[in-house]
Design a protein around this motif. Sequence first.
Motif, PDB file in Angstrom:
ATOM      1  N   ASN A 115       0.831  -1.206   0.000  1.00  0.00           N
ATOM      2  CA  ASN A 115       0.000   0.000   0.000  1.00  0.00           C
ATOM      3  C   ASN A 115       0.866   1.258   0.000  1.00  0.00           C
ATOM      4  O   ASN A 115       0.630   2.202  -0.763  1.00  0.00           O
ATOM      5  N   TYR A 116       1.894   1.256   0.849  1.00  0.00           N
ATOM      6  CA  TYR A 116       2.745   2.438   0.937  1.00  0.00           C
ATOM      7  C   TYR A 116       3.627   2.601  -0.296  1.00  0.00           C
ATOM      8  O   TYR A 116       4.024   3.729  -0.632  1.00  0.00           O
ATOM      9  N   MET A 117       3.916   1.523  -0.983  1.00  0.00           N
ATOM     10  CA  MET A 117       4.631   1.653  -2.251  1.00  0.00           C
ATOM     11  C   MET A 117       3.786   2.449  -3.240  1.00  0.00           C
ATOM     12  O   MET A 117       4.296   3.288  -3.980  1.00  0.00           O
ATOM     13  N   LYS A 119      -9.026   9.614 -10.731  1.00  0.00           N
ATOM     14  CA  LYS A 119      -9.220   8.529 -11.693  1.00  0.00           C
ATOM     15  C   LYS A 119      -8.342   7.324 -11.380  1.00  0.00           C
ATOM     16  O   LYS A 119      -8.683   6.187 -11.738  1.00  0.00           O
ATOM     17  N   THR A 120      -7.207   7.589 -10.718  1.00  0.00           N
ATOM     18  CA  THR A 120      -6.277   6.491 -10.413  1.00  0.00           C
ATOM     19  C   THR A 120      -6.415   6.015  -8.963  1.00  0.00           C
ATOM     20  O   THR A 120      -5.520   5.352  -8.446  1.00  0.00           O
ATOM     21  N   ARG A 121      -7.523   6.342  -8.323  1.00  0.00           N
ATOM     22  CA  ARG A 121      -7.673   5.987  -6.900  1.00  0.00           C
ATOM     23  C   ARG A 121      -7.589   4.479  -6.676  1.00  0.00           C
ATOM     24  O   ARG A 121      -7.203   4.031  -5.593  1.00  0.00           O
ATOM     25  N   HIS A 122      -7.970   3.693  -7.688  1.00  0.00           N
ATOM     26  CA  HIS A 122      -7.928   2.239  -7.527  1.00  0.00           C
ATOM     27  C   HIS A 122      -6.493   1.731  -7.321  1.00  0.00           C
ATOM     28  O   HIS A 122      -6.295   0.607  -6.851  1.00  0.00           O
ATOM     29  N   LEU A 123      -5.511   2.567  -7.647  1.00  0.00           N
ATOM     30  CA  LEU A 123      -4.113   2.166  -7.498  1.00  0.00           C
ATOM     31  C   LEU A 123      -3.588   2.377  -6.081  1.00  0.00           C
ATOM     32  O   LEU A 123      -2.617   1.740  -5.684  1.00  0.00           O
ATOM     33  N   TRP A 124      -4.208   3.300  -5.317  1.00  0.00           N
ATOM     34  CA  TRP A 124      -3.661   3.624  -3.986  1.00  0.00           C
ATOM     35  C   TRP A 124      -4.698   3.579  -2.857  1.00  0.00           C
ATOM     36  O   TRP A 124      -4.336   3.669  -1.694  1.00  0.00           O
TER      37      TRP A 124
END
Length: 318
Positions: free
Chosen positions: A267-269, A294-299
Motif C-alpha cells: 500500500n505504501y509503495m 481517476k487512479t484511486r484504484h491504485l492507492w
Amino acid sequence: MTTNLLQDYPDLKDLYVQNERMTREFDHSEDDSIKFIGKGTFGDVFKAKHLIDQKEYAIKTIVIGEKSVKRVKKTVREVYDMTIRELKVWAKLNCDHFTQYRSSWLKAEHKDKELVLTVYIQMDLCWFTLEDGIRKMRQHFDRPVNQFLPTLGYYMASELLIEILEGIDYLHSLTPPIIHRDIKPKNILIKGSPYGRFIKLADFGLATEHLKESMTHTQNNGTDKYIPPEVRLSRCYGTKADMYSIGVTVNELFNFALHSPEPEDDNYMRITKLNETLVDGFPSKRPSCADTLKTRHLWHIPYRAITHTNNGTELQVI
C-alpha cells in the motif's frame, strides 16, 4: 457614533457597521460564553451559540488596523476590499465539500487612537481539524511521526484523501477555476454529515480565481512548508500549485516522510509513488485532482478488502 467615526474617512464612509451584533445575537452567559478555539491565516476563530436557533457556530475575526496595513504598503480600504473579495469567493461555494458561510458583518472602533476594522464571519462549526485528526490517528495506532500506519489507518487516510481531492477538484473545475493556495491539515476540518462525508475545506483567505493561463498571482503566498516552488519563486502559476500542497499534506496524513526509504508494504509503495508526482518541482509533471481521482484504484483500499482479526485491533488485506 460608529457611523460618524467612518464619516471622518472618505474612502470608508459607505461601509455598513454593526458594532453590537455579537452582543445582540450570541450568548454571553457564563455557561455558553464565546470561546477561543483556534487561529486561522488572517484571524482568530471563536465558538459561540446563537440566541435564536441555539446552534453553535464558528466566528472568525479578521482585524484590519491602520498601523498593520501600512507595513504592507496598503490602505485600510484596500485590505478591506481584498478581504471581502476573497470572502465572496468562498460564500458562493454552497457545497458539502466546504465549511458553510452563514453571515458576516463589520465592526469599527478606535484603539489607542488607531482606526481598527474587524470583519466577523459566521460559519458552521466543525469537530476538529485534520491536523488534530492525524494526531489522534497516531495516538490510536501508537505510531510516532513518519512511521507507516497499519492497514486500518491506511484505509482511513485514503478515504479522507479522496474527500480532500473531491473538494479541491470541485474548485478547480469551476469557471473560472479557484486556486485555494493554502491547503494544509490545519485548514481542512472534520465533521460528519448526512451524506457520509467528513472533510470540510476551510480558510479561503488566500483563495483566488484563475481567469486565464497567463494570469499572474501573488508570489510566495501560503504557509512556508506547503508552498510549491513556482509560487515561492514566481507570480505565474495555476491550479497545479494546490496539488503540491496536497502532496505535502499526504505525507502527514499517511504518516511518512517525503524521502523515506522505499517501503516494503504494498500500500505504501503505491501512495509514495503517487506522492512523488504530487510534489514534483515541475507543475506540468504533477497530476490534476481529476487525474488523481481517476487512479484511486491504485492507492485506495476499499473497506471490503480488509477484515478484523480476533482482537479487533489489527486488519489484514484479504
